[in-house]
Every structure is written in C-alpha cells, then in structure tokens.
Design a protein around this motif. Structure first.
Motif, PDB file in Angstrom:
ATOM      1  N   VAL A 125       0.884  -1.397   0.165  1.00 25.93           N
ATOM      2  CA  VAL A 125       0.438  -0.375   0.278  1.00 25.93           C
ATOM      3  C   VAL A 125       0.806   1.169   0.128  1.00 25.93           C
ATOM      4  N   HIS A 126       2.336   1.081   0.413  1.00 24.98           N
ATOM      5  CA  HIS A 126       2.732   2.141  -0.118  1.00 24.98           C
ATOM      6  C   HIS A 126       2.901   3.243  -1.283  1.00 24.98           C
ATOM      7  N   HIS A 127       2.708   2.199  -2.382  1.00 14.28           N
ATOM      8  CA  HIS A 127       1.977   3.095  -3.432  1.00 14.28           C
ATOM      9  C   HIS A 127       0.730   3.951  -3.368  1.00 14.28           C
ATOM     10  N   LEU A 128       0.023   3.650  -2.628  1.00  8.75           N
ATOM     11  CA  LEU A 128      -1.080   4.163  -2.950  1.00  8.75           C
ATOM     12  C   LEU A 128      -1.436   5.489  -1.599  1.00  8.75           C
ATOM     13  N   ASP A 129       0.041   5.321  -0.985  1.00 10.51           N
ATOM     14  CA  ASP A 129       0.430   6.238  -0.216  1.00 10.51           C
ATOM     15  C   ASP A 129       1.255   7.893  -0.929  1.00 10.51           C
ATOM     16  N   ARG A 130       1.999   6.971  -1.766  1.00 10.24           N
ATOM     17  CA  ARG A 130       2.349   8.310  -2.684  1.00 10.24           C
ATOM     18  C   ARG A 130       1.373   8.903  -3.509  1.00 10.24           C
ATOM     19  N   GLY A 131       0.281   8.776  -3.695  1.00 10.97           N
ATOM     20  CA  GLY A 131      -0.615   8.522  -4.905  1.00 10.97           C
ATOM     21  C   GLY A 131      -2.204   9.525  -3.806  1.00 10.97           C
ATOM     22  N   TYR A 132      -2.341   9.137  -2.700  1.00  9.01           N
ATOM     23  CA  TYR A 132      -3.465   9.944  -2.405  1.00  9.01           C
ATOM     24  C   TYR A 132      -3.307   9.614  -0.776  1.00  9.01           C
ATOM     25  N   VAL A 133      -4.239  10.772  -0.730  1.00  4.94           N
ATOM     26  CA  VAL A 133      -4.074  12.104   0.910  1.00  4.94           C
ATOM     27  C   VAL A 133      -4.898  11.147   1.672  1.00  4.94           C
ATOM     28  N   ASN A 134      -5.142  10.921   2.915  1.00  7.74           N
ATOM     29  CA  ASN A 134      -5.697   9.954   3.650  1.00  7.74           C
ATOM     30  C   ASN A 134      -6.628   9.209   2.985  1.00  7.74           C
ATOM     31  N   PHE A 135      -6.428   8.438   2.176  1.00  9.78           N
ATOM     32  CA  PHE A 135      -6.858   7.212   1.717  1.00  9.78           C
ATOM     33  C   PHE A 135      -8.424   6.430   2.416  1.00  9.78           C
ATOM     34  N   GLU A 136      -7.773   6.480   3.367  1.00 13.06           N
ATOM     35  CA  GLU A 136      -8.349   4.895   4.335  1.00 13.06           C
ATOM     36  C   GLU A 136      -9.479   6.570   4.384  1.00 13.06           C
ATOM     37  N   GLU A 137      -8.818   7.401   4.994  1.00  8.41           N
ATOM     38  CA  GLU A 137     -10.393   8.832   6.032  1.00  8.41           C
ATOM     39  C   GLU A 137     -11.285   8.464   4.965  1.00  8.41           C
ATOM     40  N   ARG A 138     -11.118   8.777   3.556  1.00  4.88           N
ATOM     41  CA  ARG A 138     -11.720   9.351   2.740  1.00  4.88           C
ATOM     42  C   ARG A 138     -13.117   8.131   2.380  1.00  4.88           C
ATOM     43  N   LEU A 139     -12.235   7.202   2.618  1.00  6.50           N
ATOM     44  CA  LEU A 139     -13.375   5.793   1.989  1.00  6.50           C
ATOM     45  C   LEU A 139     -14.173   5.902   2.765  1.00  6.50           C
ATOM     46  N   ARG A 140     -13.652   5.488   4.383  1.00  9.17           N
ATOM     47  CA  ARG A 140     -14.206   5.243   5.636  1.00  9.17           C
ATOM     48  C   ARG A 140     -15.782   6.162   5.479  1.00  9.17           C
ATOM     49  N   MET A 141     -15.122   7.667   5.661  1.00  9.98           N
ATOM     50  CA  MET A 141     -16.222   8.830   4.916  1.00  9.98           C
ATOM     51  C   MET A 141     -17.581   8.310   4.209  1.00  9.98           C
ATOM     52  N   LEU A 142     -17.236   7.837   3.094  1.00 10.30           N
ATOM     53  CA  LEU A 142     -17.868   7.276   2.773  1.00 10.30           C
ATOM     54  C   LEU A 142     -18.857   6.081   2.352  1.00 10.30           C
ATOM     55  N   GLY A 143     -18.114   5.255   4.069  1.00 12.71           N
ATOM     56  CA  GLY A 143     -19.123   4.422   4.317  1.00 12.71           C
ATOM     57  C   GLY A 143     -18.624   3.019   4.212  1.00 12.71           C
ATOM     58  N   ALA A 144     -16.865   2.917   3.976  1.00 12.72           N
ATOM     59  CA  ALA A 144     -15.824   1.570   3.365  1.00 12.72           C
ATOM     60  C   ALA A 144     -15.441   1.051   4.959  1.00 12.72           C
ATOM     61  N   GLN A 145     -15.741  -0.378   5.254  1.00 10.38           N
ATOM     62  CA  GLN A 145     -15.264  -1.115   6.114  1.00 10.38           C
ATOM     63  C   GLN A 145     -14.596  -1.167   5.729  1.00 10.38           C
ATOM     64  N   ILE A 146     -12.773  -0.155   6.228  1.00  7.91           N
ATOM     65  CA  ILE A 146     -11.181  -0.286   5.560  1.00  7.91           C
ATOM     66  C   ILE A 146     -10.298   0.377   7.027  1.00  7.91           C
ATOM     67  N   TYR A 147      -9.512  -0.888   7.283  1.00  4.42           N
ATOM     68  CA  TYR A 147      -8.025  -0.346   8.402  1.00  4.42           C
ATOM     69  C   TYR A 147      -7.143  -0.647   7.347  1.00  4.42           C
ATOM     70  N   ARG A 148      -6.264   0.028   8.286  1.00  2.00           N
ATOM     71  CA  ARG A 148      -4.455  -0.171   8.334  1.00  2.00           C
ATOM     72  C   ARG A 148      -4.121  -1.018   8.995  1.00  2.00           C
TER      73      ARG A 148
END
Length: 83
Positions: free
Chosen positions: A55-78
């Motif tokens: 997921v380090h690839h995602l960290d470089r391209g998207y800021v606060n990716f998990e938090e933003r998806l959680r705000m949309l209702g995603a069940q996601i955690y690191r």
C-alpha cells in the motif's frame, strides 16, 4: 482482480473485462498506484476480507485514502505488521 474472481483477458495492449456476479476477498499486492486503487475498489465490492499488500504506492498518490473511503461508508483499516 483475477485472483478475486474477475474475468479479465489480455488481447495485445487491451484488457477485455467481463462482469461477474461477485468478487471474493483474498490477499493481493498493489504493484503501482493505479493497480492499488483498483484493488481497493475491488476489495470493497468483494465478499469477505481482502488484504492488500504494497500500500506504500497508495500512500504516495492519495492523501488520507482510508479516511476518505471510511467517510463514504467503507469498512477499511490499515494493519501494521509488527514482525
């Protein structure tokens, strides 16, 4: 996404993707930014749990990716590997 049950066939420089009734969660690896984003979306749509490594690839391209998806209702955690 094939590992999750997706039907994807490569033809030259194109990918032919056929819809499937459902994807199944599994362990997958993000090899780059776009692939990682696709795996996250596939994982959110899949039944059961999907673990995405690299997921380090995602960290470089998207800021606060998990938090933003959680705000949309995603069940996601690191999960951090402490070993």
């Amino acid at each position: 996404l094939r590992r999750m049950g997706g039907q994807i066939q490569l033809e030259g420089r194109s990918a032919i993707i056929k819809g499937v009734p459902r994807l199944t969660g599994t362990v997958v690896e993000a090899t780059d930014l776009r692939a990682g984003a696709a795996l996250v979306l596939g994982g959110l749509a899949a039944e059961n749990t999907t673990v995405i490594e690299g997921v380090h690839h995602l960290d470089r391209g998207y800021v606060n990716f998990e938090e933003r998806l959680r705000m949309l209702g995603a069940q996601i955690y690191r999960e951090t590997n402490l070993s």
